[in-house]
Scaffold this motif. Sequence first.
Motif, PDB file in Angstrom:
ATOM      1  N   VAL A  38     -36.537  16.430 -79.873  1.00  0.00           N
ATOM      2  CA  VAL A  38     -37.781  16.410 -80.484  1.00  0.00           C
ATOM      3  C   VAL A  38     -38.290  14.977 -80.141  1.00  0.00           C
ATOM      4  O   VAL A  38     -39.549  14.894 -80.051  1.00  0.00           O
ATOM      5  N   LEU A  39     -37.523  14.089 -80.692  1.00  0.00           N
ATOM      6  CA  LEU A  39     -37.995  12.671 -80.544  1.00  0.00           C
ATOM      7  C   LEU A  39     -38.574  12.165 -79.069  1.00  0.00           C
ATOM      8  O   LEU A  39     -39.507  11.411 -78.977  1.00  0.00           O
ATOM      9  N   ALA A  40     -37.555  12.496 -78.219  1.00  0.00           N
ATOM     10  CA  ALA A  40     -38.017  12.055 -76.797  1.00  0.00           C
ATOM     11  C   ALA A  40     -39.432  12.812 -76.313  1.00  0.00           C
ATOM     12  O   ALA A  40     -40.216  12.162 -75.715  1.00  0.00           O
ATOM     13  N   ASP A  41     -39.367  13.939 -76.907  1.00  0.00           N
ATOM     14  CA  ASP A  41     -40.887  14.764 -76.405  1.00  0.00           C
ATOM     15  C   ASP A  41     -41.915  14.221 -77.328  1.00  0.00           C
ATOM     16  O   ASP A  41     -43.033  13.944 -76.834  1.00  0.00           O
ATOM     17  N   ALA A  42     -41.734  13.716 -78.613  1.00  0.00           N
ATOM     18  CA  ALA A  42     -42.782  12.985 -79.281  1.00  0.00           C
ATOM     19  C   ALA A  42     -43.341  11.673 -78.610  1.00  0.00           C
ATOM     20  O   ALA A  42     -44.425  11.118 -78.546  1.00  0.00           O
ATOM     21  N   ALA A  43     -42.231  11.243 -78.003  1.00  0.00           N
ATOM     22  CA  ALA A  43     -42.429   9.578 -76.987  1.00  0.00           C
ATOM     23  C   ALA A  43     -42.962   9.873 -75.775  1.00  0.00           C
ATOM     24  O   ALA A  43     -43.428   8.721 -75.156  1.00  0.00           O
TER      25      ALA A  43
ATOM     26  N   GLY B  85     -41.759  10.241 -72.872  1.00  0.00           N
ATOM     27  CA  GLY B  85     -40.973   9.450 -71.863  1.00  0.00           C
ATOM     28  C   GLY B  85     -41.018   8.189 -72.014  1.00  0.00           C
ATOM     29  O   GLY B  85     -40.697   7.451 -71.148  1.00  0.00           O
ATOM     30  N   GLY B  86     -41.956   7.731 -73.016  1.00  0.00           N
ATOM     31  CA  GLY B  86     -42.245   6.198 -73.201  1.00  0.00           C
ATOM     32  C   GLY B  86     -40.882   5.780 -74.181  1.00  0.00           C
ATOM     33  O   GLY B  86     -40.067   6.513 -74.588  1.00  0.00           O
ATOM     34  N   ALA B  87     -41.146   4.428 -74.629  1.00  0.00           N
ATOM     35  CA  ALA B  87     -40.004   4.109 -75.510  1.00  0.00           C
ATOM     36  C   ALA B  87     -40.244   4.720 -76.789  1.00  0.00           C
ATOM     37  O   ALA B  87     -41.427   4.822 -77.274  1.00  0.00           O
TER      38      ALA B  87
ATOM     39  N   ARG C   4     -38.409  18.959 -66.164  1.00  0.00           N
ATOM     40  CA  ARG C   4     -38.666  18.545 -67.387  1.00  0.00           C
ATOM     41  C   ARG C   4     -37.698  18.455 -68.357  1.00  0.00           C
ATOM     42  O   ARG C   4     -37.405  17.283 -69.254  1.00  0.00           O
ATOM     43  N   ILE C   5     -37.081  19.546 -68.442  1.00  0.00           N
ATOM     44  CA  ILE C   5     -35.776  19.639 -69.578  1.00  0.00           C
ATOM     45  C   ILE C   5     -34.860  18.428 -69.133  1.00  0.00           C
ATOM     46  O   ILE C   5     -34.216  17.728 -70.128  1.00  0.00           O
ATOM     47  N   GLY C   6     -34.483  18.392 -67.787  1.00  0.00           N
ATOM     48  CA  GLY C   6     -33.533  17.462 -67.562  1.00  0.00           C
ATOM     49  C   GLY C   6     -34.020  16.207 -67.556  1.00  0.00           C
ATOM     50  O   GLY C   6     -33.156  15.284 -68.108  1.00  0.00           O
ATOM     51  N   GLN C   7     -35.091  15.753 -67.486  1.00  0.00           N
ATOM     52  CA  GLN C   7     -35.635  14.484 -67.933  1.00  0.00           C
ATOM     53  C   GLN C   7     -35.580  13.991 -69.370  1.00  0.00           C
ATOM     54  O   GLN C   7     -35.444  13.105 -69.745  1.00  0.00           O
ATOM     55  N   ALA C   8     -36.026  15.198 -70.124  1.00  0.00           N
ATOM     56  CA  ALA C   8     -35.948  15.102 -71.387  1.00  0.00           C
ATOM     57  C   ALA C   8     -34.429  14.932 -71.975  1.00  0.00           C
ATOM     58  O   ALA C   8     -34.233  14.017 -72.677  1.00  0.00           O
ATOM     59  N   LEU C   9     -33.579  15.498 -71.412  1.00  0.00           N
ATOM     60  CA  LEU C   9     -32.084  15.080 -71.670  1.00  0.00           C
ATOM     61  C   LEU C   9     -31.763  13.473 -71.232  1.00  0.00           C
ATOM     62  O   LEU C   9     -31.110  13.136 -72.119  1.00  0.00           O
ATOM     63  N   ALA C  10     -32.199  13.336 -70.291  1.00  0.00           N
ATOM     64  CA  ALA C  10     -31.907  11.697 -69.795  1.00  0.00           C
ATOM     65  C   ALA C  10     -32.665  10.903 -71.017  1.00  0.00           C
ATOM     66  O   ALA C  10     -31.822   9.869 -71.258  1.00  0.00           O
ATOM     67  N   ASP C  11     -33.804  11.282 -71.378  1.00  0.00           N
ATOM     68  CA  ASP C  11     -34.440  10.487 -72.215  1.00  0.00           C
ATOM     69  C   ASP C  11     -33.467  10.587 -73.630  1.00  0.00           C
ATOM     70  O   ASP C  11     -33.395   9.411 -74.424  1.00  0.00           O
ATOM     71  N   VAL C  12     -33.217  11.407 -73.814  1.00  0.00           N
ATOM     72  CA  VAL C  12     -32.234  11.723 -75.202  1.00  0.00           C
ATOM     73  C   VAL C  12     -31.181  10.879 -75.035  1.00  0.00           C
ATOM     74  O   VAL C  12     -30.609  10.222 -76.177  1.00  0.00           O
TER      75      VAL C  12
END
Lengths: 253, 243
Positions: free
Chosen positions: A23-28, A30-32, B147-155
Amino acid sequence: MDEDNPGFGDPMTSDRRLRLWAVLADAARGGAVAVDHVCATAVAVTGVDSAAVSVILDATPRELMYATDRTASELEDLTLTLGEGPCVDATTGGPVLVADLTEPECRNRWPVFAPAAVLAGAGAIFALPLRVGGIRLGVLDLYRARVGDLGGEQLADALVLADTACAVLLDEATRPGGDRDDHSPERTGLRHPEVHQATGMVMVQMGVSAAVALIRLRAYAYSQDRRLHDVAADVVARRLRLEPAGTSGDRNG
Amino acid sequence: MAETQLADVFVEMADTLIDDFDVIEFLHMLTERCVELLGVSAAGLLLTDQRDTLQVVAASSERTRLLELFQLQTDQGPCLDCFRTGQPVSVADLALTTARWPRFTAASAEVGFASVHALPMRLRSEVIGALNLFDVRPGALDEGKLRIGQALADVATIGLLQQRAIHRRDILTEQLQTALNSRVLIEQAKGILAERLQVEVGEAFAILRDGARSRNRRLSELSQAIVDGSEQFAPGPVTNLPG
Protein backbone atom coordinates in the motif's frame (compact mmCIF):
# COMPACT_ATOMS: atom_id res chain seq x y z
CA MET A 1 7.13 -23.41 -5.58
CA ASP A 2 7.51 -23.82 -1.84
CA GLU A 3 3.98 -24.12 -0.57
CA ASP A 4 5.13 -24.01 2.99
CA ASN A 5 7.77 -22.07 4.80
CA PRO A 6 8.77 -23.84 7.98
CA GLY A 7 11.66 -22.51 9.97
CA PHE A 8 10.87 -18.87 9.41
CA GLY A 9 9.61 -16.98 12.46
CA ASP A 10 6.38 -15.08 12.59
CA PRO A 11 5.14 -15.21 8.99
CA MET A 12 2.03 -13.31 10.16
CA THR A 13 4.00 -10.17 10.81
CA SER A 14 5.92 -10.58 7.57
CA ASP A 15 2.67 -10.93 5.66
CA ARG A 16 1.35 -7.87 7.39
CA ARG A 17 4.46 -5.94 6.42
CA LEU A 18 4.24 -7.10 2.82
CA ARG A 19 0.62 -6.02 2.61
CA LEU A 20 1.17 -2.64 4.27
CA TRP A 21 4.35 -1.87 2.37
CA ALA A 22 2.57 -2.70 -0.89
CA VAL A 23 0.00 0.00 0.00
CA LEU A 24 2.87 2.30 0.93
CA ALA A 25 4.79 1.65 -2.30
CA ASP A 26 1.58 2.35 -4.18
CA ALA A 27 1.12 5.64 -2.29
CA ALA A 28 4.69 6.63 -3.17
CA ARG A 29 4.05 5.77 -6.85
CA GLY A 30 7.48 4.30 -7.34
CA GLY A 31 9.26 7.28 -5.80
CA ALA A 32 11.06 7.48 -2.48
CA VAL A 33 8.77 6.55 0.41
CA ALA A 34 8.35 9.52 2.74
CA VAL A 35 6.71 10.04 6.10
CA ASP A 36 3.64 11.57 4.43
CA HIS A 37 3.04 8.29 2.59
CA VAL A 38 3.26 6.45 5.90
CA CYS A 39 0.66 8.81 7.42
CA ALA A 40 -1.65 8.43 4.41
CA THR A 41 -1.33 4.65 4.61
CA ALA A 42 -2.07 4.72 8.34
CA VAL A 43 -5.29 6.64 7.65
CA ALA A 44 -6.24 4.25 4.85
CA VAL A 45 -5.73 1.01 6.79
CA THR A 46 -6.72 1.90 10.36
CA GLY A 47 -9.98 3.75 9.69
CA VAL A 48 -8.92 6.93 11.46
CA ASP A 49 -9.56 10.39 10.00
CA SER A 50 -6.11 11.85 10.17
CA ALA A 51 -2.54 11.13 11.18
CA ALA A 52 0.62 13.02 12.05
CA VAL A 53 4.26 12.31 12.82
CA SER A 54 6.23 14.46 15.25
CA VAL A 55 9.82 14.02 16.37
CA ILE A 56 11.59 14.92 19.59
CA LEU A 57 14.65 17.12 19.19
CA ASP A 58 17.24 18.68 21.46
CA ALA A 59 16.31 22.12 20.17
CA THR A 60 12.54 21.72 20.59
CA PRO A 61 10.24 19.37 22.54
CA ARG A 62 8.37 18.23 19.44
CA GLU A 63 8.62 19.09 15.80
CA LEU A 64 5.78 18.23 13.45
CA MET A 65 7.12 16.40 10.42
CA TYR A 66 3.84 15.79 8.66
CA ALA A 67 0.09 15.97 9.24
CA THR A 68 -2.47 14.57 6.81
CA ASP A 69 -4.95 17.39 7.35
CA ARG A 70 -5.76 20.56 9.24
CA THR A 71 -7.34 18.71 12.17
CA ALA A 72 -4.20 16.67 12.76
CA SER A 73 -2.07 19.79 12.41
CA GLU A 74 -4.20 21.65 14.96
CA LEU A 75 -4.13 18.78 17.42
CA GLU A 76 -0.34 18.59 17.12
CA ASP A 77 -0.17 22.33 17.71
CA LEU A 78 -2.42 21.91 20.73
CA THR A 79 -0.19 19.17 22.13
CA LEU A 80 2.91 21.35 21.81
CA THR A 81 1.13 24.39 23.26
CA LEU A 82 -0.31 22.58 26.25
CA GLY A 83 2.53 20.14 26.84
CA GLU A 84 0.18 17.33 27.80
CA GLY A 85 -1.97 14.65 26.19
CA PRO A 86 -1.67 11.11 24.86
CA CYS A 87 0.78 12.28 22.20
CA VAL A 88 3.12 13.60 24.91
CA ASP A 89 2.80 10.48 27.08
CA ALA A 90 3.58 8.23 24.10
CA THR A 91 6.92 9.96 23.54
CA THR A 92 8.16 8.67 26.89
CA GLY A 93 6.08 5.52 27.41
CA GLY A 94 4.36 2.88 25.32
CA PRO A 95 1.40 3.30 22.97
CA VAL A 96 -1.39 5.43 24.45
CA LEU A 97 -4.77 4.35 23.09
CA VAL A 98 -7.70 6.55 23.96
CA ALA A 99 -11.02 5.23 22.67
CA ASP A 100 -13.10 8.06 24.11
CA LEU A 101 -11.60 11.41 24.99
CA THR A 102 -14.79 12.55 26.74
CA GLU A 103 -14.43 9.93 29.48
CA PRO A 104 -13.83 11.41 32.95
CA GLU A 105 -10.62 9.43 33.21
CA CYS A 106 -9.20 11.42 30.28
CA ARG A 107 -10.17 14.72 31.87
CA ASN A 108 -8.39 13.65 35.03
CA ARG A 109 -5.27 12.63 33.20
CA TRP A 110 -5.13 15.54 30.73
CA PRO A 111 -7.37 18.24 32.23
CA VAL A 112 -6.55 20.92 29.65
CA PHE A 113 -5.81 18.85 26.60
CA ALA A 114 -8.76 16.42 26.69
CA PRO A 115 -11.57 19.00 26.45
CA ALA A 116 -9.58 21.13 23.99
CA ALA A 117 -8.95 18.12 21.73
CA VAL A 118 -12.64 17.21 21.78
CA LEU A 119 -13.44 20.79 20.73
CA ALA A 120 -10.87 20.47 17.94
CA GLY A 121 -12.75 17.44 16.64
CA ALA A 122 -11.01 14.42 18.15
CA GLY A 123 -13.14 11.66 19.69
CA ALA A 124 -10.37 9.08 19.87
CA ILE A 125 -6.58 9.37 19.77
CA PHE A 126 -4.08 6.60 19.30
CA ALA A 127 -0.51 7.68 19.92
CA LEU A 128 2.24 5.24 18.97
CA PRO A 129 5.85 5.83 19.94
CA LEU A 130 8.48 5.80 17.22
CA ARG A 131 11.25 3.71 18.67
CA VAL A 132 14.25 1.93 17.28
CA GLY A 133 15.53 -0.32 20.03
CA GLY A 134 15.98 1.93 23.05
CA ILE A 135 16.09 5.11 20.99
CA ARG A 136 12.99 7.30 20.94
CA LEU A 137 12.51 9.34 17.80
CA GLY A 138 8.99 10.67 18.23
CA VAL A 139 5.40 9.59 17.79
CA LEU A 140 2.84 8.57 15.18
CA ASP A 141 -0.49 10.10 16.20
CA LEU A 142 -3.80 8.83 14.81
CA TYR A 143 -6.94 10.92 15.23
CA ARG A 144 -10.57 9.93 14.75
CA ALA A 145 -13.75 11.97 15.26
CA ARG A 146 -15.77 8.86 16.15
CA VAL A 147 -15.17 7.37 19.59
CA GLY A 148 -14.31 3.69 19.94
CA ASP A 149 -11.37 1.32 20.12
CA LEU A 150 -8.91 0.64 17.39
CA GLY A 151 -9.44 -2.98 16.36
CA GLY A 152 -6.65 -5.46 17.09
CA GLU A 153 -5.82 -5.86 13.41
CA GLN A 154 -5.80 -2.12 12.90
CA LEU A 155 -3.57 -1.61 15.90
CA ALA A 156 -1.16 -4.28 14.66
CA ASP A 157 -1.09 -2.50 11.29
CA ALA A 158 -0.48 0.83 13.00
CA LEU A 159 2.42 -0.61 15.00
CA VAL A 160 4.10 -1.88 11.82
CA LEU A 161 3.58 1.54 10.24
CA ALA A 162 5.13 3.22 13.28
CA ASP A 163 8.20 1.04 12.69
CA THR A 164 8.15 1.99 9.05
CA ALA A 165 7.90 5.67 9.92
CA CYS A 166 11.14 5.30 11.92
CA ALA A 167 12.92 3.74 8.97
CA VAL A 168 11.65 6.41 6.60
CA LEU A 169 12.57 9.27 8.94
CA LEU A 170 16.06 7.92 9.42
CA ASP A 171 16.44 7.42 5.70
CA GLU A 172 15.25 10.94 4.89
CA ALA A 173 17.66 12.44 7.40
CA THR A 174 20.65 10.71 5.87
CA ARG A 175 19.73 11.50 2.30
CA PRO A 176 22.44 13.69 0.76
CA GLY A 177 21.28 17.24 0.04
CA GLY A 178 21.71 16.76 -3.68
CA ASP A 179 19.01 14.12 -3.69
CA ARG A 180 16.43 16.58 -2.47
CA ASP A 181 15.85 18.15 -5.86
CA ASP A 182 12.65 16.19 -6.35
CA HIS A 183 11.20 17.42 -3.05
CA SER A 184 9.53 20.68 -2.29
CA PRO A 185 11.17 22.70 0.49
CA GLU A 186 8.08 22.17 2.65
CA ARG A 187 8.55 18.45 2.48
CA THR A 188 12.09 18.30 3.75
CA GLY A 189 12.03 21.49 5.81
CA LEU A 190 10.14 22.45 8.91
CA ARG A 191 6.37 22.69 8.98
CA HIS A 192 6.22 25.83 11.11
CA PRO A 193 9.54 27.69 10.92
CA GLU A 194 7.81 30.80 12.30
CA VAL A 195 7.59 29.11 15.72
CA HIS A 196 11.40 28.94 15.87
CA GLN A 197 11.87 32.38 14.37
CA ALA A 198 9.51 33.81 16.99
CA THR A 199 11.42 31.86 19.65
CA GLY A 200 14.60 33.65 18.58
CA MET A 201 12.90 37.03 18.64
CA VAL A 202 11.41 36.44 22.09
CA MET A 203 14.85 35.35 23.35
CA VAL A 204 16.13 38.84 22.52
CA GLN A 205 12.99 40.66 23.63
CA MET A 206 12.92 38.99 27.03
CA GLY A 207 16.56 38.05 27.49
CA VAL A 208 15.82 34.38 28.02
CA SER A 209 17.00 31.02 26.63
CA ALA A 210 15.34 29.33 23.67
CA ALA A 211 13.57 26.83 25.92
CA VAL A 212 12.12 29.60 28.08
CA ALA A 213 11.19 31.71 25.05
CA LEU A 214 9.20 28.81 23.61
CA ILE A 215 7.44 28.31 26.94
CA ARG A 216 6.52 32.02 26.97
CA LEU A 217 5.08 31.71 23.47
CA ARG A 218 3.13 28.60 24.45
CA ALA A 219 1.81 30.26 27.59
CA TYR A 220 0.73 33.28 25.60
CA ALA A 221 -1.05 31.13 22.99
CA TYR A 222 -2.79 29.19 25.76
CA SER A 223 -3.86 32.30 27.67
CA GLN A 224 -5.25 33.87 24.50
CA ASP A 225 -6.80 30.60 23.31
CA ARG A 226 -4.90 30.82 20.04
CA ARG A 227 -2.84 28.48 17.92
CA LEU A 228 0.87 28.58 18.67
CA HIS A 229 1.92 29.04 15.06
CA ASP A 230 -0.57 31.90 14.65
CA VAL A 231 0.90 33.64 17.69
CA ALA A 232 4.39 32.96 16.33
CA ALA A 233 3.43 34.44 12.96
CA ASP A 234 2.23 37.59 14.76
CA VAL A 235 5.52 37.87 16.62
CA VAL A 236 7.52 37.45 13.41
CA ALA A 237 5.37 40.07 11.65
CA ARG A 238 5.86 42.35 14.70
CA ARG A 239 2.13 42.55 15.30
CA LEU A 240 2.80 41.11 18.74
CA ARG A 241 5.64 41.66 21.19
CA LEU A 242 6.02 39.66 24.38
CA GLU A 243 7.14 41.83 27.26
CA PRO A 244 9.26 40.66 30.20
CA ALA A 245 7.34 38.69 32.81
CA GLY A 246 4.73 40.61 34.79
CA THR A 247 4.32 43.44 32.29
CA SER A 248 2.29 41.85 29.52
CA GLY A 249 -1.02 40.16 28.97
CA ASP A 250 0.24 36.60 29.33
CA ARG A 251 -1.44 35.83 32.58
CA ASN A 252 -0.11 32.45 33.50
CA GLY A 253 2.17 29.66 32.39
CA MET B 1 -10.88 2.08 30.13
CA ALA B 2 -11.08 -0.69 27.60
CA GLU B 3 -8.10 0.66 25.75
CA THR B 4 -5.78 0.04 28.66
CA GLN B 5 -6.32 -3.72 28.33
CA LEU B 6 -5.78 -3.57 24.61
CA ALA B 7 -2.68 -1.52 25.17
CA ASP B 8 -1.33 -4.11 27.58
CA VAL B 9 -1.71 -6.78 24.94
CA PHE B 10 0.05 -4.79 22.27
CA VAL B 11 2.69 -2.91 24.20
CA GLU B 12 4.84 -6.01 24.32
CA MET B 13 4.39 -6.46 20.61
CA ALA B 14 5.37 -2.85 20.02
CA ASP B 15 8.44 -3.35 22.17
CA THR B 16 9.70 -6.22 20.11
CA LEU B 17 8.30 -5.53 16.68
CA ILE B 18 11.13 -3.69 15.02
CA ASP B 19 13.94 -5.75 16.46
CA ASP B 20 12.23 -8.92 15.28
CA PHE B 21 12.46 -7.80 11.71
CA ASP B 22 14.55 -10.21 9.68
CA VAL B 23 15.14 -8.83 6.23
CA ILE B 24 16.23 -12.15 4.73
CA GLU B 25 13.12 -13.89 5.98
CA PHE B 26 11.04 -11.03 4.66
CA LEU B 27 12.65 -11.02 1.22
CA HIS B 28 12.36 -14.79 1.03
CA MET B 29 8.63 -14.53 1.68
CA LEU B 30 8.38 -11.74 -0.85
CA THR B 31 9.85 -13.96 -3.58
CA GLU B 32 7.32 -16.65 -2.70
CA ARG B 33 4.52 -14.13 -3.04
CA CYS B 34 5.91 -13.11 -6.43
CA VAL B 35 5.50 -16.70 -7.63
CA GLU B 36 1.91 -16.83 -6.32
CA LEU B 37 0.79 -13.41 -7.46
CA LEU B 38 2.47 -13.32 -10.84
CA GLY B 39 2.04 -16.98 -11.75
CA VAL B 40 5.72 -17.38 -12.62
CA SER B 41 7.81 -20.48 -11.89
CA ALA B 42 10.52 -18.90 -9.76
CA ALA B 43 11.57 -15.56 -8.34
CA GLY B 44 14.82 -14.27 -6.91
CA LEU B 45 16.21 -11.04 -5.52
CA LEU B 46 19.71 -9.84 -6.27
CA LEU B 47 21.26 -6.91 -4.43
CA THR B 48 24.54 -5.07 -4.72
CA ASP B 49 27.15 -5.45 -2.05
CA GLN B 50 29.69 -2.80 -1.02
CA ARG B 51 31.82 -3.59 -4.07
CA ASP B 52 28.87 -2.97 -6.39
CA THR B 53 28.63 -6.65 -7.23
CA LEU B 54 25.25 -8.38 -7.39
CA GLN B 55 24.56 -11.06 -4.81
CA VAL B 56 21.61 -13.43 -4.52
CA VAL B 57 19.83 -12.60 -1.26
CA ALA B 58 16.53 -14.47 -1.55
CA ALA B 59 14.82 -16.96 -3.82
CA SER B 60 11.41 -18.58 -3.95
CA SER B 61 13.04 -21.98 -3.91
CA GLU B 62 16.29 -23.27 -2.49
CA ARG B 63 16.84 -25.68 -5.37
CA THR B 64 20.56 -25.61 -5.99
CA ARG B 65 20.36 -25.39 -9.76
CA LEU B 66 18.00 -22.46 -9.53
CA LEU B 67 20.28 -20.68 -7.10
CA GLU B 68 23.17 -21.28 -9.49
CA LEU B 69 21.13 -19.70 -12.24
CA PHE B 70 20.48 -16.64 -10.15
CA GLN B 71 24.13 -16.54 -9.12
CA LEU B 72 25.29 -16.81 -12.72
CA GLN B 73 23.64 -13.49 -13.39
CA THR B 74 26.16 -11.70 -11.27
CA ASP B 75 28.34 -12.17 -14.37
CA GLN B 76 25.88 -12.09 -17.26
CA GLY B 77 22.17 -12.17 -17.98
CA PRO B 78 19.05 -10.01 -17.88
CA CYS B 79 19.38 -9.29 -14.14
CA LEU B 80 22.81 -7.75 -14.57
CA ASP B 81 21.63 -5.76 -17.60
CA CYS B 82 18.61 -4.55 -15.65
CA PHE B 83 20.83 -3.54 -12.74
CA ARG B 84 23.25 -1.69 -15.01
CA THR B 85 20.63 0.18 -17.02
CA GLY B 86 18.00 0.61 -14.30
CA GLN B 87 15.41 -0.52 -16.85
CA PRO B 88 13.23 -3.65 -16.82
CA VAL B 89 14.57 -6.40 -19.08
CA SER B 90 12.04 -8.87 -20.40
CA VAL B 91 12.95 -11.90 -22.49
CA ALA B 92 9.83 -13.61 -23.81
CA ASP B 93 11.76 -16.46 -25.41
CA LEU B 94 15.16 -17.48 -24.10
CA ALA B 95 15.78 -19.65 -27.14
CA LEU B 96 16.46 -16.47 -29.10
CA THR B 97 19.10 -14.96 -26.80
CA THR B 98 21.94 -17.48 -26.99
CA ALA B 99 24.26 -14.96 -28.60
CA ARG B 100 23.63 -12.28 -25.98
CA TRP B 101 24.14 -14.41 -22.85
CA PRO B 102 25.51 -17.79 -23.96
CA ARG B 103 26.22 -19.31 -20.55
CA PHE B 104 23.08 -17.92 -18.93
CA THR B 105 20.85 -19.13 -21.79
CA ALA B 106 22.34 -22.61 -21.69
CA ALA B 107 21.94 -22.84 -17.90
CA SER B 108 18.33 -21.63 -18.09
CA ALA B 109 17.50 -24.21 -20.74
CA GLU B 110 18.95 -26.94 -18.55
CA VAL B 111 16.66 -25.98 -15.69
CA GLY B 112 13.75 -25.81 -18.13
CA PHE B 113 13.00 -22.09 -18.20
CA ALA B 114 11.68 -20.49 -21.36
CA SER B 115 11.27 -16.84 -20.35
CA VAL B 116 12.83 -14.44 -17.85
CA HIS B 117 12.09 -10.95 -16.57
CA ALA B 118 14.16 -8.59 -14.46
CA LEU B 119 12.75 -5.53 -12.68
CA PRO B 120 14.98 -2.87 -11.12
CA MET B 121 15.04 -2.22 -7.38
CA ARG B 122 15.56 1.44 -6.79
CA LEU B 123 16.50 3.25 -3.62
CA ARG B 124 15.78 6.84 -4.53
CA SER B 125 17.81 7.50 -7.69
CA GLU B 126 20.16 4.60 -7.16
CA VAL B 127 19.61 1.10 -8.56
CA ILE B 128 20.46 -1.31 -5.78
CA GLY B 129 19.44 -4.61 -7.29
CA ALA B 130 16.87 -6.46 -9.35
CA LEU B 131 13.90 -8.76 -8.96
CA ASN B 132 14.28 -11.75 -11.23
CA LEU B 133 11.34 -13.82 -12.47
CA PHE B 134 11.57 -17.09 -14.42
CA ASP B 135 8.86 -19.01 -16.22
CA VAL B 136 8.82 -22.42 -17.87
CA ARG B 137 6.49 -21.04 -20.52
CA PRO B 138 7.64 -18.51 -23.11
CA GLY B 139 5.85 -15.19 -23.25
CA ALA B 140 5.92 -11.62 -21.99
CA LEU B 141 4.48 -10.48 -18.67
CA ASP B 142 1.38 -8.42 -19.27
CA GLU B 143 1.18 -4.81 -18.15
CA GLY B 144 -0.74 -5.63 -14.96
CA LYS B 145 1.73 -8.27 -13.82
CA LEU B 146 4.69 -6.03 -14.58
CA ARG B 147 3.12 -3.40 -12.37
CA ILE B 148 2.59 -5.84 -9.50
CA GLY B 149 6.14 -7.11 -9.97
CA GLN B 150 7.53 -3.58 -9.79
CA ALA B 151 5.40 -2.88 -6.69
CA LEU B 152 6.92 -5.96 -5.02
CA ALA B 153 10.40 -4.79 -5.97
CA ASP B 154 9.55 -1.43 -4.35
CA VAL B 155 8.29 -3.23 -1.22
CA ALA B 156 11.61 -5.08 -0.99
CA THR B 157 13.32 -1.70 -0.96
CA ILE B 158 11.25 -0.59 2.04
CA GLY B 159 12.36 -3.79 3.76
CA LEU B 160 15.96 -2.76 3.22
CA LEU B 161 15.28 0.68 4.72
CA GLN B 162 13.79 -1.03 7.77
CA GLN B 163 16.81 -3.29 8.07
CA ARG B 164 19.17 -0.34 7.80
CA ALA B 165 17.19 1.59 10.42
CA ILE B 166 17.65 -1.25 12.90
CA HIS B 167 21.28 -2.00 12.27
CA ARG B 168 22.60 1.52 11.96
CA ARG B 169 20.17 3.10 14.39
CA ASP B 170 22.76 4.91 16.49
CA ILE B 171 24.42 6.62 13.56
CA LEU B 172 21.15 7.32 11.77
CA THR B 173 19.45 8.74 14.85
CA GLU B 174 22.42 11.02 15.38
CA GLN B 175 22.18 12.17 11.78
CA LEU B 176 18.43 12.74 12.07
CA GLN B 177 18.89 14.77 15.25
CA THR B 178 21.71 16.80 13.74
CA ALA B 179 19.87 17.49 10.50
CA LEU B 180 16.61 18.55 12.14
CA ASN B 181 18.24 20.40 15.03
CA SER B 182 20.27 22.46 12.57
CA ARG B 183 17.12 23.56 10.81
CA VAL B 184 15.50 24.60 14.10
CA LEU B 185 18.64 26.42 15.26
CA ILE B 186 18.94 28.31 11.96
CA GLU B 187 15.35 29.53 12.33
CA GLN B 188 15.97 30.56 15.94
CA ALA B 189 19.16 32.40 14.94
CA LYS B 190 17.21 34.19 12.18
CA GLY B 191 14.72 35.35 14.82
CA ILE B 192 17.50 36.53 17.14
CA LEU B 193 19.19 38.56 14.38
CA ALA B 194 15.87 39.91 13.11
CA GLU B 195 15.12 41.26 16.58
CA ARG B 196 18.61 42.54 17.34
CA LEU B 197 19.03 44.30 14.02
CA GLN B 198 15.34 45.16 13.62
CA VAL B 199 15.12 43.60 10.17
CA GLU B 200 12.74 41.09 8.59
CA VAL B 201 13.56 37.40 9.06
CA GLY B 202 14.31 37.04 5.34
CA GLU B 203 16.94 39.75 5.60
CA ALA B 204 18.21 38.23 8.83
CA PHE B 205 18.83 35.00 6.96
CA ALA B 206 20.85 36.79 4.28
CA ILE B 207 22.95 38.44 7.00
CA LEU B 208 23.39 35.10 8.77
CA ARG B 209 24.43 33.36 5.57
CA ASP B 210 26.89 36.11 4.63
CA GLY B 211 28.25 36.05 8.17
CA ALA B 212 28.83 32.28 7.96
CA ARG B 213 30.59 32.69 4.61
CA SER B 214 32.84 35.52 5.71
CA ARG B 215 33.78 33.65 8.89
CA ASN B 216 34.17 30.44 6.93
CA ARG B 217 31.83 28.67 9.32
CA ARG B 218 28.93 26.38 8.65
CA LEU B 219 25.53 28.02 8.81
CA SER B 220 24.26 25.52 11.40
CA GLU B 221 27.37 25.91 13.54
CA LEU B 222 27.17 29.72 13.56
CA SER B 223 23.44 29.50 14.30
CA GLN B 224 24.10 27.22 17.25
CA ALA B 225 26.67 29.69 18.60
CA ILE B 226 24.25 32.60 18.22
CA VAL B 227 21.46 30.68 19.95
CA ASP B 228 23.62 29.54 22.88
CA GLY B 229 25.08 33.03 23.21
CA SER B 230 28.72 32.10 22.62
CA GLU B 231 28.74 34.23 19.48
CA GLN B 232 27.19 37.68 19.64
CA PHE B 233 27.62 38.04 15.88
CA ALA B 234 25.87 41.31 15.24
CA PRO B 235 26.35 44.75 16.68
CA GLY B 236 23.44 46.06 18.66
CA PRO B 237 22.09 45.80 22.15
CA VAL B 238 23.94 43.05 23.99
CA THR B 239 21.58 40.57 25.60
CA ASN B 240 22.34 38.12 28.30
CA LEU B 241 21.36 34.71 27.07
CA PRO B 242 21.39 32.03 29.71
CA GLY B 243 22.83 28.65 28.76
